[in-house]
Design a protein around this motif. Structure first.
Motif, PDB file in Angstrom:
ATOM      1  N   ASP A 152     -13.075 -20.506 -18.143  1.00 28.55           N
ATOM      2  CA  ASP A 152     -13.417 -18.994 -17.690  1.00 28.55           C
ATOM      3  C   ASP A 152     -14.043 -19.097 -16.226  1.00 28.55           C
ATOM      4  OD1 ASP A 152     -14.488 -16.544 -17.533  1.00 28.55           O
ATOM      5  OD2 ASP A 152     -16.337 -17.016 -18.580  1.00 28.55           O
ATOM      6  N   GLU A 153     -13.055 -18.574 -15.098  1.00 28.57           N
ATOM      7  CA  GLU A 153     -13.484 -18.795 -13.723  1.00 28.57           C
ATOM      8  C   GLU A 153     -14.891 -18.168 -13.703  1.00 28.57           C
ATOM      9  OE1 GLU A 153     -10.358 -17.876 -11.246  1.00 28.57           O
ATOM     10  OE2 GLU A 153      -8.809 -19.345 -12.468  1.00 28.57           O
ATOM     11  N   ALA A 154     -15.762 -18.795 -13.001  1.00 28.88           N
ATOM     12  CA  ALA A 154     -17.124 -18.210 -12.532  1.00 28.88           C
ATOM     13  C   ALA A 154     -16.953 -17.434 -11.433  1.00 28.88           C
ATOM     14  CB  ALA A 154     -17.906 -19.161 -12.403  1.00 28.88           C
ATOM     15  N   ILE A 155     -15.800 -17.556 -10.287  1.00 25.15           N
ATOM     16  CA  ILE A 155     -15.673 -16.824  -9.438  1.00 25.15           C
ATOM     17  C   ILE A 155     -14.328 -16.220  -9.324  1.00 25.15           C
ATOM     18  CG2 ILE A 155     -15.854 -16.730  -6.899  1.00 25.15           C
ATOM     19  CD1 ILE A 155     -18.607 -17.674  -8.049  1.00 25.15           C
ATOM     20  N   LEU A 156     -14.531 -14.652  -9.227  1.00 23.40           N
ATOM     21  CA  LEU A 156     -13.150 -13.923  -9.125  1.00 23.40           C
ATOM     22  C   LEU A 156     -13.237 -13.477  -7.649  1.00 23.40           C
ATOM     23  CD1 LEU A 156     -13.483 -12.062 -12.704  1.00 23.40           C
ATOM     24  CD2 LEU A 156     -12.073 -13.948 -12.022  1.00 23.40           C
ATOM     25  N   GLN A 157     -11.957 -13.562  -7.085  1.00 18.02           N
ATOM     26  CA  GLN A 157     -11.806 -12.998  -5.851  1.00 18.02           C
ATOM     27  C   GLN A 157     -10.520 -12.135  -5.468  1.00 18.02           C
ATOM     28  OE1 GLN A 157     -13.654 -14.565  -2.920  1.00 18.02           O
ATOM     29  NE2 GLN A 157     -12.824 -12.898  -1.600  1.00 18.02           N
ATOM     30  N   ILE A 158     -10.673 -11.084  -5.095  1.00 24.20           N
ATOM     31  CA  ILE A 158      -9.644 -10.236  -4.550  1.00 24.20           C
ATOM     32  C   ILE A 158      -9.927  -9.525  -3.155  1.00 24.20           C
ATOM     33  CG2 ILE A 158      -8.493  -8.004  -5.081  1.00 24.20           C
ATOM     34  CD1 ILE A 158      -9.149  -8.086  -8.061  1.00 24.20           C
ATOM     35  N   ILE A 186     -16.529 -11.661  -7.269  1.00 25.96           N
ATOM     36  CA  ILE A 186     -17.362 -11.417  -8.304  1.00 25.96           C
ATOM     37  C   ILE A 186     -17.910 -12.739  -8.791  1.00 25.96           C
ATOM     38  CG2 ILE A 186     -17.403 -10.711 -10.756  1.00 25.96           C
ATOM     39  CD1 ILE A 186     -15.673  -8.565 -10.312  1.00 25.96           C
ATOM     40  N   ASN A 187     -19.368 -13.005  -8.799  1.00 28.18           N
ATOM     41  CA  ASN A 187     -19.736 -14.122  -9.261  1.00 28.18           C
ATOM     42  C   ASN A 187     -20.458 -14.040 -10.784  1.00 28.18           C
ATOM     43  OD1 ASN A 187     -21.552 -16.446 -10.074  1.00 28.18           O
ATOM     44  ND2 ASN A 187     -21.865 -16.732  -7.743  1.00 28.18           N
ATOM     45  N   LYS A 188     -19.757 -14.508 -11.770  1.00 26.92           N
ATOM     46  CA  LYS A 188     -20.073 -14.384 -13.140  1.00 26.92           C
ATOM     47  C   LYS A 188     -21.363 -14.989 -13.637  1.00 26.92           C
ATOM     48  CE  LYS A 188     -15.667 -13.468 -15.122  1.00 26.92           C
ATOM     49  NZ  LYS A 188     -14.483 -13.867 -16.235  1.00 26.92           N
TER      50      LYS A 188
END
Length: 226
Positions: free
Chosen positions: A124-130, A135-137
């Protein structure tokens, strides 16, 4: 595709479960007893096992113990008995859930989905980037360029889920199940309200993504590549 093993000497139960799960996109393996089930598990990577308690050669409790020792997959026990002593034996054997016959196939599906989520071992990636949106989970922060936003929890979880699954269409019911949980008793329109709020928050901040309505189905998140 998710592989499900159904183990039951009642052919009618096996057919019922097989038809229902196949209609929902699962790949089903059938076994009429514990020995056959173990042979299938040696050859096929199953994601979940549905095991009847009363079977010839090897009962469901014994099979559950053997599955628990050798495989890291969830088990749902099926039984015609609802006494607390039988449930206790099942959980002592290592089952993850318990369903009493006769049961609704839809309820079996709900329970399966909940267990498969818990046993999902994908990182489960803690950081999502678009684009410029991050987004920092862990901190529950959303950063758009130099601006940082702290969203209400359910808005954050909904946005994270959609961004983690871009271009996939999700029904309101599916999103309720994933974000609010199976026990949520509110209206599915709750999703519409949260989607509206997310659109209002981000429409003037970024064009990295857009949450689109799929008429008659639900929602999808579309990523805009630059």
């Amino acid at each position: 595709m998710t592989n499900i093993l159904i183990v039951d000497d009642d052919i009618n139960i096996v057919k019922l479960v097989d038809i229902h799960l196949s209609e929902h996109g699962y790949n089903v393996f059938q076994a009429k007893d514990g020995m056959e089930a173990l042979e299938i598990l040696e050859k096929a990577a199953c994601d979940l096992a549905i095991v009847d308690v009363m079977m010839p050669f090897m009962d469901g409790y014994t099979l559950t113990k053997m599955i628990r020792k050798q495989y890291d997959i969830p088990v749902i026990l099926l039984t015609a008995k609802s006494e607390i002593e039988d449930k206790e034996l099942g959980f002592q054997a290592g089952t993850d859930d318990y369903l009493v016959k006769p049961f609704e196939p839809k309820e079996l599906t709900f329970r399966m989905k909940a267990l498969l989520r818990r046993f999902d071992h994908q990182p489960d990636e803690a950081i999502l980037q678009i684009g410029n949106t991050t987004i920092n989970k862990k901190s529950y922060e959303v950063q758009v360029g130099k601006r940082t936003l702290l969203l209400p929890l359910k808005e954050f979880e909904l946005l994270s889920y959609l961004i983690s699954n871009p271009k996939l269409v999700f029904s309101r019911e599916h999103l309720i199940e994933q974000i609010w949980g199976l026990d949520y008793e509110g209206d599915a329109r709750t999703v519409d309200v949260h989607i509206k709020r997310l659109r209002e928050r981000f429409s003037n901040l970024t064009d990295d993504f857009q949450i689109k309505t799929v008429r008659g189905v639900g929602y999808l998140l579309e990523v805009h590549r630059k």
